[in-house]
Design an enzyme around this catalytic site. Structure first.
Site, PDB file in Angstrom:
ATOM      1  CD  GLU A 136      -1.885  -2.353   1.392  1.00 43.78           C
ATOM      2  OE1 GLU A 136      -0.779  -2.635   1.902  1.00 43.78           O
ATOM      3  OE2 GLU A 136      -2.770  -3.207   1.187  1.00 43.78           O
ATOM      4  CG  HIS A 179     -11.164  -5.777   6.977  1.00 45.66           C
ATOM      5  ND1 HIS A 179     -10.199  -6.408   7.710  1.00 45.66           N
ATOM      6  CD2 HIS A 179     -10.767  -5.858   5.680  1.00 45.66           C
ATOM      7  CE1 HIS A 179      -9.268  -6.872   6.896  1.00 45.66           C
ATOM      8  NE2 HIS A 179      -9.577  -6.548   5.657  1.00 45.66           N
TER       9      HIS A 179
END
Lengths: 325, 328
Positions: free
Chosen positions: B60, B129
């Site tokens: 990322e 999440h």
């Protein structure tokens, strides 16, 4: 061992390398003086001792190749062509600085020279170099992105992510590790499981080589060869240049973690007098010619300091400028 | 106008902008061959090819760093981070690099890049999440932060983000992807950055929301209308820059405010909005600013208790009634 210089470059070019190294050293030593006087503040990381890397490598690159570096980057900017006056003014924090006084010592930048920045988060420049190389490839440009970093940066995640990415996407990135053996006070074998840094690229199938970073001609030849490989193959290449900083990590560091004996060994390998001797030995220059170069460099640095001293401070209103387009 | 989902509206925006400008390219984990975890990039690889639609490694920080470099090199990257939660791995490139490069280099470059980040809670995905991290990005100067609530705004805002010459963090709510609405077909339809939208007019209470919270606020407002309470719903759309003017204009009319935020309450954007309202029109308020926020807890998995942690239409309705009845 040493190559005969005239087999590598014409005399004028060889002298230019000396001039660039001497100018870099003068500039850095003058910075130390200005720091002691309180004219330069903040962090100041000097390049003295490592000149052969920036000078040799820059000579091996094309002018439209990108250069990115870390926070010990004054010499890289100046050798690329940045005006020493505007670099010194930046260090003084003046409005005439190369980044208008917003960047400082660690954040020099001049896109007109394809000098794409000094970055002060260790390893921050890796993915940005990959992105610039991708942009060049996407736009059909023949450029390479040359990414300079220290031995301390090779244990950051971005190092591994970026090596993998550059090879995976076949991008023209030249990685140049300036291994001066210390990340601040931590010697390389105390931070890296494999201290021979150029060997670490085998995990990404990137060709690499180790070069004597105290020898400007050796660096030049290695970078020239590497860039030819990168241009031919479109793949990345990796150079580890072993070198030494004659000063501490920054002005705040007395470098007590290094022995006097070690320092002496490296001092004897100082790239400036050694290269000067070679130029004289091979009759490429006379002592008078070298003196003239040195005088010219000193004058350039003096003029830079004067310019910085006389330049105005940035206006307070400028803090709101240049954040958004 | 045609009816489409939030997902398809985003997809259409990407396609239109890629047709419009060859320097636009898309990169991210599983965005090409797999067509995106949430299928927002469906059909892009087929239409635009491998050069412009790029699958990346799971890296990322480097996805954003490569986008920064590509933007500096003259391209217009649109990066997808699979979810906003993974943006935390990229905060170095987002905050230390992307948001600062223009300023610290004295305005000599600019970064026309967009980072799309699906996020929000409510899908029983557990603590790692289900986060709403909008204030993390709002806090840092040097980038815009957008969060559409409707398909039309999803399209128009994403197109504006891609065309904008500043870095943009573009937040999408995972529970809105299947929501439907009318979307203008005009390929030049753009929603301006920095402008809130009055999503429903009313004059007794202003309810400020964004993203999925706007949808819940509208549901609450509809129910309250049946009970004789008139709510004006302001949909922020743009979190940075924040359209204080539109909020304050509504509050001046109503004199009462409920701010709804999906993020954690502590240092949440509701606190910032309340502070701006107090600065602008304290003496016109008939009640203190009321905040409806996500609870200050790591999100639990079980759907029963997850619901407790996220603002619901019912919580908003109750908050409006409290403000109306003087119960703070």
């Amino acid at each position: 061992m040493q190559t005969r210089l005239r087999m590598v470059l014409p005399d004028q070019e060889l002298l230019k390398l000396y001039e660039q190294m001497f100018l870099s050293r003068e500039f850095e030593e003058s910075c130390a003086e200005q720091y002691a006087k309180g004219h330069i503040t903040g962090f100041l990381h000097l390049y003295s001792g490592q000149e052969a890397v920036a000078v040799g490598a820059t000579a091996g690159l094309h002018k439209d190749d990108y250069i990115l570096s870390a926070y010990r980057e004054h010499a890289q900017a100046i050798v690329r062509g940045a005006d020493p006056k505007r670099v010194m003014a930046e260090l003084f924090g003046k409005a005439t600085g190369i980044c208008k006084g917003k960047g400082g010592s660690m954040h020099l930048f001049d896109p007109s020279l394809n000098f794409m920045g000094g970055y002060a988060i260790v390893g921050g420049q890796f993915p940005i170099s990959v992105g610039l190389a991708f942009a060049a490839q996407y736009r059909g440009e023949e450029r390479i992105a040359a990414c300079f970093f220290g031995d301390g940066a090779v244990n950051q995640g971005t190092f591994h992510e970026s090596l993998n990415w550059a090879q995976l996407w076949h991008l023209p990135v030249l990685f140049v590790c300036e291994n001066n053996f210390y990340g601040i006070g931590t010697e390389v074998h105390r931070s890296s499981a494999l201290a021979s840094i150029h060997k670490r690229t085998c995990g990404y199938d990137i060709p690499s080589e180790k070069v004597d970073g105290m020898d400007v001609i050796a660096v030049y030849k290695a970078v020239k060869y590497a860039t030819e490989k990168v241009r031919e193959s479109g793949h990345p290449y990796f150079i580890e240049a072993t070198t030494y900083r004659f000063r501490g990590h920054s002005m705040a560091d007395p470098a007590k973690y290094r022995s006097a004996a070690e320092h002496e060994v490296w001092k004897a390998r100082d790239p400036l007098p050694n290269y000067a001797r070679q130029l004289l030995d091979e009759s490429i220059a006379t002592r008078e010619q070298l003196d003239a170069i040195e005088t010219r460099c000193r004058a350039t640095v003096e003029a830079a300091v004067k310019f910085a001293e006389e330049s105005p401070w940035p206006e307070d209103s400028t803090v709101w400028e240049d954040i958004y387009v | 106008m045609s009816e489409m989902t939030y997902r398809d509206a985003l997809n259409l925006a990407l396609k239109e902008e890629m047709r419009h400008d060859p320097s636009v390219f898309v990169l991210g984990e599983d965005v090409a061959l797999y067509e995106g975890s949430f299928k927002v990039t469906r059909g892009l690889l087929a239409e635009f090819g491998e050069e412009r639609v790029r699958d990346t490694p799971i890296s990322e920080n480097t996805i954003i760093g490569v986008s920064v470099g590509a933007a500096m090199g003259g391209l217009r990257p649109v990066a997808e981070l699979m979810t906003v939660n993974f943006a935390l791995l990229a905060m170095d490139q987002i905050v230390n690099h992307m948001a600062k490069i223009r300023s610290m280099f004295g305005g000599q470059t600019f970064l026309p890049m967009t980072i799309r980040m699906p996020g929000g809670g409510g899908s029983q995905l557990g603590a790692q999440h289900s986060q709403s991290l909008e204030t993390y990005f709002m806090h840092c100067p040097g980038m815009h932060v957008l969060y559409p609530a409707t398909p039309a705004d999803a399209k128009g805002l994403l197109k504006s983000a891609i065309r904008d010459n500043n870095p943009v963090v573009f937040l999408e709510h995972e529970l809105l992807y299947n929501s439907k609405g009318e979307v203008p077909e005009d390929p030049e339809f753009l929603v301006p950055i920095g402008k809130a939208r009055v999503a429903r007019s009313g004059d007794q209470v202003t309810v400020v929301g964004y993203g999925r919270m706007t949808i819940l606020a509208l549901q609450a407002a509809e129910e309250l209308a049946g009970e004789g309470v008139s709510c004006e719903v302001v949909d922020l759309r743009s979190l940075a820059p924040l359209d204080t003017e539109t909020i304050v204009a509504s509050v001046k009319k109503s004199g009462r405010v409920v701010v709804v935020e999906e993020c954690w309450r502590t240092c949440g954007l509701g606190a910032e909005i309340a502070s701006r309202i107090y600065d602008a029109c304290f003496d016109l308020l008939q009640a203190p600013v009321k905040r409806v926020s996500g609870l200050d807890v790591p999100m639990p998995y079980s759907r029963k208790i997850e619901k407790t942690c996220i603002p619901q239409a019912e919580t908003i309705r109750q908050a409006v009634k409290d403000v109306m009845s003087g119960r703070y």
